[in-house]
Design a protein around this motif. Structure first.
Motif, PDB file in Angstrom:
ATOM      1  N   HIS A  73     -19.581 -28.455  -5.470  1.00 24.62           N
ATOM      2  CA  HIS A  73     -21.077 -28.180  -4.965  1.00 24.62           C
ATOM      3  C   HIS A  73     -21.351 -28.845  -3.503  1.00 24.62           C
ATOM      4  O   HIS A  73     -20.950 -29.902  -3.369  1.00 24.62           O
ATOM      5  CB  HIS A  73     -22.124 -28.685  -5.876  1.00 24.62           C
ATOM      6  CG  HIS A  73     -23.644 -28.547  -5.628  1.00 24.62           C
ATOM      7  ND1 HIS A  73     -24.280 -27.350  -5.787  1.00 24.62           N
ATOM      8  CD2 HIS A  73     -24.413 -29.473  -5.099  1.00 24.62           C
ATOM      9  CE1 HIS A  73     -25.457 -27.298  -5.165  1.00 24.62           C
ATOM     10  NE2 HIS A  73     -25.807 -28.734  -4.851  1.00 24.62           N
ATOM     11  N   GLU A  74     -22.113 -28.058  -2.794  1.00 23.05           N
ATOM     12  CA  GLU A  74     -22.392 -28.606  -1.376  1.00 23.05           C
ATOM     13  C   GLU A  74     -23.860 -28.333  -0.888  1.00 23.05           C
ATOM     14  O   GLU A  74     -24.151 -27.385  -1.186  1.00 23.05           O
ATOM     15  CB  GLU A  74     -21.587 -27.963  -0.321  1.00 23.05           C
ATOM     16  CG  GLU A  74     -21.921 -28.184   1.154  1.00 23.05           C
ATOM     17  CD  GLU A  74     -20.994 -27.548   2.089  1.00 23.05           C
ATOM     18  OE1 GLU A  74     -21.146 -27.740   3.284  1.00 23.05           O
ATOM     19  OE2 GLU A  74     -20.232 -26.658   1.552  1.00 23.05           O
ATOM     20  N   ASP A  85     -24.402 -33.402   1.538  1.00 23.06           N
ATOM     21  CA  ASP A  85     -24.003 -33.923   0.099  1.00 23.06           C
ATOM     22  C   ASP A  85     -23.127 -32.941  -0.514  1.00 23.06           C
ATOM     23  O   ASP A  85     -23.418 -31.738  -0.446  1.00 23.06           O
ATOM     24  CB  ASP A  85     -25.475 -34.218  -0.456  1.00 23.06           C
ATOM     25  CG  ASP A  85     -26.409 -35.010  -0.145  1.00 23.06           C
ATOM     26  OD1 ASP A  85     -26.153 -36.123  -0.124  1.00 23.06           O
ATOM     27  OD2 ASP A  85     -27.421 -34.524   0.605  1.00 23.06           O
ATOM     28  N   PHE A  86     -22.033 -33.704  -1.148  1.00 20.65           N
ATOM     29  CA  PHE A  86     -21.353 -32.636  -1.931  1.00 20.65           C
ATOM     30  C   PHE A  86     -20.494 -33.388  -2.924  1.00 20.65           C
ATOM     31  O   PHE A  86     -20.172 -34.464  -2.640  1.00 20.65           O
ATOM     32  CB  PHE A  86     -20.183 -32.003  -1.044  1.00 20.65           C
ATOM     33  CG  PHE A  86     -19.139 -32.450  -0.414  1.00 20.65           C
ATOM     34  CD1 PHE A  86     -17.811 -32.874  -1.398  1.00 20.65           C
ATOM     35  CD2 PHE A  86     -19.011 -33.105   0.729  1.00 20.65           C
ATOM     36  CE1 PHE A  86     -16.722 -33.481  -1.056  1.00 20.65           C
ATOM     37  CE2 PHE A  86     -17.859 -33.774   1.030  1.00 20.65           C
ATOM     38  CZ  PHE A  86     -16.732 -33.984   0.327  1.00 20.65           C
ATOM     39  N   ASP A  87     -20.202 -32.695  -3.921  1.00 24.26           N
ATOM     40  CA  ASP A  87     -19.233 -33.247  -5.076  1.00 24.26           C
ATOM     41  C   ASP A  87     -18.223 -32.301  -5.223  1.00 24.26           C
ATOM     42  O   ASP A  87     -18.246 -31.201  -5.616  1.00 24.26           O
ATOM     43  CB  ASP A  87     -20.204 -33.381  -6.438  1.00 24.26           C
ATOM     44  CG  ASP A  87     -21.291 -34.403  -6.280  1.00 24.26           C
ATOM     45  OD1 ASP A  87     -21.049 -35.630  -6.201  1.00 24.26           O
ATOM     46  OD2 ASP A  87     -22.442 -34.063  -5.958  1.00 24.26           O
ATOM     47  N   ALA A 120     -11.741 -36.580  -7.785  1.00 26.99           N
ATOM     48  CA  ALA A 120     -13.187 -36.421  -7.853  1.00 26.99           C
ATOM     49  C   ALA A 120     -13.423 -37.087  -6.569  1.00 26.99           C
ATOM     50  O   ALA A 120     -13.203 -38.276  -6.070  1.00 26.99           O
ATOM     51  CB  ALA A 120     -13.867 -36.994  -8.802  1.00 26.99           C
ATOM     52  N   SER A 159     -17.164 -37.745  -4.048  1.00 28.93           N
ATOM     53  CA  SER A 159     -18.529 -37.308  -3.903  1.00 28.93           C
ATOM     54  C   SER A 159     -18.779 -37.977  -2.470  1.00 28.93           C
ATOM     55  O   SER A 159     -18.663 -39.404  -2.363  1.00 28.93           O
ATOM     56  CB  SER A 159     -19.260 -38.231  -5.032  1.00 28.93           C
ATOM     57  OG  SER A 159     -20.840 -38.086  -4.739  1.00 28.93           O
ATOM     58  N   GLU A 160     -19.588 -37.386  -1.803  1.00 25.60           N
ATOM     59  CA  GLU A 160     -20.020 -37.817  -0.384  1.00 25.60           C
ATOM     60  C   GLU A 160     -21.447 -37.547   0.037  1.00 25.60           C
ATOM     61  O   GLU A 160     -22.172 -36.332  -0.256  1.00 25.60           O
ATOM     62  CB  GLU A 160     -19.133 -37.158   0.675  1.00 25.60           C
ATOM     63  CG  GLU A 160     -17.695 -37.744   0.495  1.00 25.60           C
ATOM     64  CD  GLU A 160     -16.563 -37.340   1.432  1.00 25.60           C
ATOM     65  OE1 GLU A 160     -15.644 -37.657   1.478  1.00 25.60           O
ATOM     66  OE2 GLU A 160     -17.061 -36.454   2.541  1.00 25.60           O
ATOM     67  N   GLU A 161     -22.154 -38.356   0.826  1.00 26.07           N
ATOM     68  CA  GLU A 161     -23.553 -38.132   1.234  1.00 26.07           C
ATOM     69  C   GLU A 161     -23.255 -38.732   2.763  1.00 26.07           C
ATOM     70  O   GLU A 161     -22.629 -39.704   2.989  1.00 26.07           O
ATOM     71  CB  GLU A 161     -24.429 -39.030   0.605  1.00 26.07           C
ATOM     72  CG  GLU A 161     -24.683 -38.643  -0.920  1.00 26.07           C
ATOM     73  CD  GLU A 161     -25.746 -39.430  -1.557  1.00 26.07           C
ATOM     74  OE1 GLU A 161     -26.351 -40.110  -0.901  1.00 26.07           O
ATOM     75  OE2 GLU A 161     -25.990 -39.368  -2.654  1.00 26.07           O
ATOM     76  N   SER A 193     -18.776 -42.329   0.720  1.00 21.37           N
ATOM     77  CA  SER A 193     -17.741 -41.610   0.208  1.00 21.37           C
ATOM     78  C   SER A 193     -17.175 -42.144  -1.053  1.00 21.37           C
ATOM     79  O   SER A 193     -16.865 -43.460  -1.048  1.00 21.37           O
ATOM     80  CB  SER A 193     -16.453 -41.110   0.935  1.00 21.37           C
ATOM     81  OG  SER A 193     -15.527 -40.387   0.644  1.00 21.37           O
ATOM     82  N   ASP A 194     -17.035 -41.645  -2.380  1.00 21.35           N
ATOM     83  CA  ASP A 194     -16.755 -42.230  -3.494  1.00 21.35           C
ATOM     84  C   ASP A 194     -15.448 -41.309  -4.008  1.00 21.35           C
ATOM     85  O   ASP A 194     -15.602 -40.036  -4.349  1.00 21.35           O
ATOM     86  CB  ASP A 194     -17.536 -42.215  -4.633  1.00 21.35           C
ATOM     87  CG  ASP A 194     -18.681 -43.390  -4.224  1.00 21.35           C
ATOM     88  OD1 ASP A 194     -18.268 -44.447  -4.280  1.00 21.35           O
ATOM     89  OD2 ASP A 194     -19.995 -43.064  -4.328  1.00 21.35           O
TER      90      ASP A 194
END
Length: 724
Positions: free
Chosen positions: A306-307, A336-338, A354, A356-358, A390-391
């Protein structure tokens, strides 16, 4: 090779007609200015703004630039930069999961994670798209795309060592019109877009706004361990775009552009090759199930992506007097994306990733243009800042281990530049420029490995680093006639230094010096436009990537130097009033000259000097044929497209197991347009031979090499209606 040899013979014959000049090198270009121009057999002037000095004639710019109009993109069904190699020479576009990887003349990078930057850049309405996930935004009502090849160190600065792609959306005008487009295609594809443009009263205001939505089922069939079936590589995308212009006086203009994009779909999928990088087989327990069908896979985990990204630009221009203009360009963007991916891409439960970034970014550029008589220059100041979180978590299931990489990055960059041109003789021009850049990055976060419920922190402390760079350029051009120009230039460029997110260790910037010669020519009576360039790059301190299995991460180091030699040609030719041919060709010799490295999990040094750079095929060729048949109430345009590419390697080892052998893709379309241009209907087919090919591979999985899956044969119909 047959395509290349035939095209070479034809083109060398044409080049020999240039007065007093012979060149045995080749490359190509095509542009249709608007939807009503495809019936015209006259060569048209093409205006570009890539030089930041206003709209100038493409043929008068001593740089390798390809301009692609909105109508040309529409005819080819191109709705993102992924398919640009068909229409511009020297480009290869790939991706890792949903991260874009752009290579121009062999210069690009597969380092797409936090701490790193691209080597070839994308700008949207003048705003730099810093993160590689943002570059695949959907096209909606463009004015044109400009592809600049070669280092752009003076005007565009950091990270444009390979070149840059400028995406320019349609500006508002005082003419009211609206457009509706609808499309149906293979795999239950549906797409619709609406665009409205017009004045807002009599106050000098004009605006436009557009919305597009696209849905398509996946073209990859997938089976999961419980025998559940699914589809991958689907699309569900929404794009909104708007612009507002205001001219409160003849001297002042203000332009606001905004865009928003969201996608909710599965990420691009890879297919296991069943081979290790050296050509052997993985251990029996990790060997993926072999499936012959190129568009069928088996996975242990369902992927998801998802972006959301978008931004706004404000451009102010003040015409101080007839010689001077002051501009301000302000930009803000957010991403933002996952992502969840089965990164062994098989039915063996080995790796799950996995991410996740903002990210937010803002920039400010002030630009002063001056032109009087035989002298002109641009002087500018630029500032950019970025906040990036970033995670990343990597489950190494075969070792019962999970690695967590939480990171926060802060970056700021500033620059001052000047670019000047002096016509010291009616037929001779000299250009010179320079850019001084300063940047600082700070990376924070601590990686943790968890095994059997216990956690171990990996080495790596918060760190910050600063770099500076001075990038000059000089050039000269000779124009013996209005339709012929020769040019030569020496240009420097640099790519930012950065951090390894696995341990916060830094690596240094990489630099390039380019030597280029070329010519641009037109033969109006023969209705031929022919542009060619030859170049040599001295590429130092390359940032090269290796994988660390135990850390579930990649490592970047300045471990290599390289040399790149290349030839390009762009050709536009009208065979008669109905038939138009456009072609481009690139020949590359891009090799490492000093690179000693190791494979993952080994301690043996391997000399790879002389091997080809990643994604740098020795040759590529495209040919587009348009034939227009006039009818009483309109016209039919028949279009045939052919793209051929030589072998491309995806690692420095040039392994046969990690390459794409030469391949060819053929597309075709038929478009009927009513007289006056109020509506048109187009039937199309892509990849008509149903060729299975890849543009990237991954060699870090214990299950072996995985190859990115490209689309199969597809068909569709699209209708566009315009109301004035």
């Amino acid at each position: 090779m047959d395509f290349a040899s035939k095209f070479t013979g034809l083109t060398v014959g044409v080049i020999k007609t240039l007065p007093g000049f012979y060149c045995a090198t080749i490359g190509a270009q095509s542009l249709i200015a608007d939807s009503n121009s495809s019936n015209s057999a006259a060569l048209e002037h093409v205006l570009v703004t890539a030089t930041k000095s206003g709209a100038v004639d493409l043929q008068g710019v001593p740089l390798a630039i390809t301009a692609i109009s909105a109508d040309e993109l529409d005819l080819s069904g191109i709705d993102s930069i992924k398919d640009l190699p068909l229409l511009a020479p020297g480009i290869m576009v790939s991706q890792n999961a949903s991260y874009g990887q752009i290579y121009i003349r062999g210069i690009g990078t597969n380092n797409v994670f936090i701490g790193g930057d691209p080597s070839s850049t994308v700008h949207l309405n003048g705003a730099y798209l810093a993160r590689p996930t943002s570059v695949f935004t959907e096209f909606l009502e463009l004015q044109r795309i400009e592809v600049l090849r070669g280092p752009q160190g003076t005007l565009y600065g950091r990270n444009s060592t390979g070149g840059t792609i400028n995406i320019i959306t349609l500006k508002p005008s005082d003419d009211y019109f609206s457009k509706i487009s609808a499309e149906l295609g293979s795999y239950d594809k549906t797409a619709i877009s609406v665009f409205v443009n017009g004045p807002l009263g009599a106050s000098g205001l004009a605006a436009n706004v557009g919305v597009s939505h696209k849905q398509r089922d996946g073209y990859i069939n997938v089976t999961y361990p419980d025998n559940a079936q699914g589809k991958l590589n689907d699309e569900d995308r929404l794009k909104i775009q708007s612009a507002l212009t205001w001219a409160p006086s003849e001297e002042l203009s203000i332009e606001l552009t905004m865009d928003y994009f969201t996608g909710d779909e599965t990420p691009p999928t890879h297919k296991p090759s069943g081979q290790t990088s050296t050509g052997g087989a993985p251990p029996a327990s990790l060997t993926p199930t072999h499936i012959n069908d190129p568009w069928r896979v088996a996975l242990s985990t369902a992927p998801d992506f998802h972006e959301e990204n978008g931004g706004a630009n404000i451009k102010l221009e003040w015409q101080i007097n007839q010689n001077s203009r002051l501009s301000s360009i302000s930009s803000y963007r957010q991403l933002d994306f996952d992502l969840l991916a089965d990164t062994d891409y098989s039915d063996r439960a080995a790796l799950i990733t996995a991410i996740s970034e903002e990210q937010t970014q803002s920039s400010q550029e002030f630009r002063y243009n001056y032109a009087q008589g035989d002298f002109a220059f641009i002087a500018g100041l630029y500032y950019f800042e970025e906040q990036y979180e970033s995670d990343i978590s990597v489950q190494i299931l075969i070792a019962d281990r999970t690695v967590f990489h939480p990171r926060q990055l802060e970056a700021d960059a500033s620059a001052a530049y000047i670019d000047a041109a002096w016509q010291f003789h009616p037929q001779w021009n000299a250009s010179f420029g320079a850019r001084y850049s300063r940047e600082k990055k700070s990376l924070m976060g601590q990686s943790v490995i968890t095994t059997a419920g216990s956690g171990i922190e990996l080495p790596g402390n918060p760190d910050s680093e600063s770099w500076t760079d001075f990038s000059p350029k000089v050039g000269i051009s000779y124009q013996p006639s209005e339709r012929l120009m020769f040019y030569a230039s020496i240009t420097d460029g640099f790519k930012s230094g950065g951090f390894n997110f696995s341990d916060n260790q830094t690596y240094e910037p990489e630099t390039i010096r380019s030597y280029e010669v070329g010519f641009k020519s037109e033969f109006p009576e023969q209705r031929i436009r022919l542009n060619a360039s030859a170049f040599y790059y001295d590429y130092t301190d390359l940032q090269v990537l290796s994988f660390i299995p135990e850390a579930g991460a990649v490592r970047i180091s300045n471990a290599a130097d390289a040399e790149i030699r290349g030839l390009e040609l762009e050709l536009l030719m009208y065979l008669n009033d109905q038939w138009r041919l456009s072609a481009n060709m690139t020949s590359l010799d891009a090799v490492y000259v000093d690179y000693l490295t190791r494979r993952a999990n080994t301690l043996i040094d391997i000399e790879v000097s002389g091997n080809h750079l990643n994604s740098a095929p020795e040759s590529s060729f495209s040919l587009v044929s348009d034939y227009t048949q006039a009818l009483s109430g309109g016209s039919i345009l028949y279009r045939l497209e052919n793209f051929w590419q030589d072998t491309a390697y995806f690692t420095a080892f040039n392994d046969e197991a990690s390459r794409q052998k030469p391949y060819n893709v053929i597309n075709a379309s038929i478009r009927y347009s009513v007289s006056g241009g109020q509506w048109n209907v187009q039937l199309y087919g892509k990849n008509l031979a149903n060729k299975a090919y890849t543009t990237a591979s991954q060699d870090f999985s214990p299950t072996g090499i995985n190859e990115l899956i490209s689309p199969p044969r597809t068909f569709g119909i699209k209708g566009t209606f315009r109301f004035d």
